[in-house]
Design an enzyme around this catalytic site. Structure first.
Site, PDB file in Angstrom:
ATOM      1  CD  GLU A   1      25.130  -8.105  20.097  1.00 22.63           C
ATOM      2  OE1 GLU A   1      25.985  -7.201  19.999  1.00 22.63           O
ATOM      3  OE2 GLU A   1      25.287  -9.119  20.782  1.00 22.63           O
TER       4      GLU A   1
ATOM      5  NE  ARG B 277      29.631   4.833  21.019  1.00 23.82           N
ATOM      6  CZ  ARG B 277      29.127   3.612  20.838  1.00 23.82           C
ATOM      7  NH1 ARG B 277      29.614   2.824  19.918  1.00 23.82           N
ATOM      8  NH2 ARG B 277      28.121   3.191  21.581  1.00 23.82           N
TER       9      ARG B 277
ATOM     10  CE  LYS C 184      22.648  -2.292  22.106  1.00 24.71           C
ATOM     11  NZ  LYS C 184      22.669  -3.412  21.147  1.00 24.71           N
TER      12      LYS C 184
END
Ligand code: ATP
Ligand code: MG
Length: 565
Positions: free
Chosen positions: A49, A275, A285
């Site tokens: 994103e 992750r 983020k």
């Protein structure tokens, strides 16, 4: 962009990396290929994103997706997941592309955007409505949440759930046409309000949001949700294996439901892996954005940041990040990776690639009293102790030199292999010197050291005695001052992300700036060149601030692990 030599490095590194360890995802791909699934094709994608810079966790996903592409001679797409206009920007999109390329990967064809498919997505939404599988819900947002129930309580059906197909279709078209205000109604899938998986309780597919979009401008006032967008984008691009992190495991039934009910022939499958979590830093983020926005660091590419651009600026190599990701491996087990693993990969890579130089970080002046006052010699240093092909450089030598404060002691025990009063030490690439006397400053620290040199010891051992210690030095007259940035861990606690306020865990001493005296050849260093400063560590000329007029080096990593206590 990276320099030419970096590309060469990447090329040869990639051959070394060809046989990365297999993992459960590669095993699935192998089985699929053996069974002739997907017409024998493999295609992956990396779907960031564009709402921030990429971090080391993204590097794991990049290495997984592009690594599969490399090893299976398959394409990997870069697709921006740009369905949340408010946080997205072109700056981020550009930085992400640069980071992926810098890591040594190339996506297939053009950069893609989920927004490229807004027209298709809209069409598929109408298809679901027409099939009686989606409806426009005019319940208020709080009601929708309330009606969803919870883990123990089944949900309640919205009164709009069974409205006629024609009515939903008409309302949806009017939503698109901008006839309603933001949030006034949504399009929902008609699945099962008592499904044990909450995400399957008639999830929202479209919402009304008047936002300017970085790609589509003001064309749309309705935007599709992630769960509707991602699976369809994968299918439209012919993605075969859609790899994401474990938290999306609960989204998988919805991914499958959407594709199972639409007339799209391609059928990608989603697989989840754990992750990357790295100790003493954060890979969120949102929190990284906070560090930047609140000026806790000097931008996204501050060398202390776990961002790809930060690691780049610090001097980490693309190959070291790739081999680190391979070493971490791919599994479904959540774990925390030690920073040492990352730094060891950086050291290993730089050991063979970085030319050696001499830099005195904490200089004291040495006067060699028996060396002629106006004499200068041009000595030679090998750029690498093992690789002669890396060449040599000229090292001017003169009567006054600098050595590091830590390399001299008035007295010391035998373990101290450096310079002691009335003792000898070898100057790297030069002569053996003997310390005879020292003057002290007001604080009782050595100010100037008076030594004599043995002219018979250039490239030779002295007669009749052994000198074991070797220290680095620079000629005072020829040395250049350089700003050196020494980095320490950004956080003081192993898991800052778990704290109520992670900012409290910031290490106030994560950056120390000093002025060193360095050998003159370093003035010729291009920005972003990596060196080993002998006995000190690996250092990289700053990508933006280093020039021949103002030398600036970032400490990339120390020579030995300073992390394990
Ligand atoms: P964040 O949670 O920090 O906002 P994100 O997952 O929302 O990260 P995206 O830009 O959507 O960020 O991520 C792009 C891809 O990178 C996704 O496939 C995501 O699963 C993967 N990714 C993100 N963070 C990690 C991580 N820590 N380890 C492995 N993969 C990750
Ligand atoms: Mg995401």
């Amino acid at each position: 962009m990276s320099t030419n030599t970096e590309h060469l490095d990447n090329h040869s590194d990639k051959n070394k990396e060809k046989n990365v360890a297999t993992n459960f995802i590669r095993n699935i791909i192998n089985e699929d290929l053996a069974q002739g699934k997907n017409d024998g094709q493999v295609r992956t994608r990396f779907p960031p994103e564009p709402n921030g810079y990429l971090h080391v966790g993204h590097a794991k996903s990049i290495c997984l997706n592009f690594g599969i592409a490399r090893d299976y001679q398959a394409p990997c797409n870069l697709r921006f997941d740009d369905t949340n206009p408010e946080k997205e920007s072109e700056e981020f999109a550009k930085a992400i592309q640069e980071d992926v390329q810098w890591l040594g990967f190339e996506w297939d064809g053009e950069v893609r955007n989920a927004s490229d498919y807004f027209d298709d997505l809209y069409g598929f939404a109408e298809e679901l409505i027409e099939k009686g599988l989606a409806y426009v819900d005019e319940l208020a947002a709080e009601k929708i949440a309330e009606y969803r129930g919870n883990f123990n309580t089944p949900g309640t059906e919205s009164p709009y759930r069974n409205r006629p197909t024609e009515e939903s279709l008409d309302q949806f078209r009017r939503m698109k046409a901008g006839e309603f205000s933001d949030g006034q109604m949504v399009l929902r899938a008609k699945i099962d309000m008592s499904h044990p998986n909450m995400l399957m309780r008639d999830p929202v597919l479209y919402r009304i949001k008047r936002m300017h979009h970085i790609k589509t401008g003001d064309k749309w006032c309705i935007y599709p949700m992630y769960d509707f967008t991602h699976c369809i984008s994968d299918a439209l691009e012919g993605i075969t294996h859609s790899l994401c992190t474990l938290e999306f495991e609960v989204n998988r039934p919805l991914y499958d439901w959407v594709l199972d009910h639409l007339s799209i022939p391609a059928r990608p499958r989603q697989y989840e892996f754990s992750r990357l979590n790295l100790a003493y830093t954060i890979t969120s983020k949102r929190k990284l954005t906070q560090l930047v926005d609140e000026n806790k660091v000097d931008g996204w590419d501050d060398p202390r940041m776990p961002t790809i651009s930060g690691m780049r600026r610090r001097g980490y190599t693309p190959a070291s990040i790739r081999t680190f990701c391979d070493a971490v491996g791919i599994s479904k087990v959540n774990s925390v990776t030690d920073m040492t693993l990352l730094e060891d990969n950086v050291r290993n890579d730089l050991d063979s690639k970085a030319e050696r130089r001499m830099a005195v970080l904490d200089p004291i002046k040495v006067v060699i009293t028996n060396y002629p006052e106006d004499k200068e010699e041009m000595l030679t240093g090998k750029n690498h102790p093992k690789f002669d092909e890396m060449g040599t450089r000229t090292l001017p030598f003169s009567r006054e030199i600098y050595i590091d404060r830590a390399d001299y002691r008035e007295s010391a025990n035998k373990k101290y292999k450096r310079l002691v009063k009335d003792g000898e030490v070898r100057l790297r690439n030069a002569y053996v010197i003997r310390a005879n006397d020292a003057t002290l400053n007001d604080n009782g620290e050595v100010e100037t050291l008076y030594c004599t040199y043995d002219p018979e010891t250039l490239g030779k051992n002295p007669e009749g005695r052994k000198v074991r210690g070797v220290i680095h030095w620079v000629s005072a007259k020829h040395a250049k001052p350089a700003e050196i940035r020494l980095y320490d861990r950004l956080f003081n606690v192993a898991n800052p992300g778990a704290m109520d306020n992670f900012l409290e865990a910031l290490n106030p001493n994560s950056l120390t700036t000093i002025t060193a005296m360095v050998e003159p050849s370093l003035a010729d260093a291009e920005p972003e060149t990596r060196f080993q400063f002998e006995r000190e560590g690996y250092f990289t000329s700053d990508r933006y601030q280093h020039s021949s007029d103002k030398l600036v080096f970032n400490r990339t990593v120390t020579l030995r692990d300073s992390w394990s206590e």
